[in-house]
Design a protein around this motif. Sequence first.
Motif: not given
Length: 150
Positions: A43-48, A55-57, A73-76, A79-85
């Motif tokens: 798996l390669t995961l990209h995050v913004r 804001v993007g994954v 499911l995880m990316t959904d 997405k939009g959450r803070t790092l803490g969340e």
Amino acid sequence: MSELTDLYQEVILDHNRRPRNWGALPDATGKAEGYNPLCGDRLTLHVRIEADRIVGVSFEGSGCAISKASASLMTDAVKGRTLGEAFDLFDAVHLMLTTPIDRPIDESHVGKLAVLSGVREFPARVKCASLAWHTLKSALTNPAEVARTE
Ligand code: ZN
């Protein structure tokens, strides 16, 4: 339990067939690689990340239906959450996946991700389900600089 198992199978099949957030991510700020040698899932995961928020994954890779559906499911979910969340959700999902099958899970913290608890019926596949989450944690804590051509 059998209702949750049916739902589990339905959701896994759906997300495997039509993975959400699949592919590269333009303007990614970080990424991480995940590998589950027990099953061969990659798996390669990209995050913004912008101002402490995901804001993007997106993800790419090859693996079994469970690993792919779990990543979808995880990316959904993050997405939009803070790092803490996102870290809180990682903890909640990790706790859920490691709760013995004969013990109830606390669905209040995981929401619709509760369907993933069905994987506990197949202990060998738990790592397939948790791969995306470990990869997320690595992308958030130690994001490799994404190579840029300009
Ligand atoms: Zn797998």
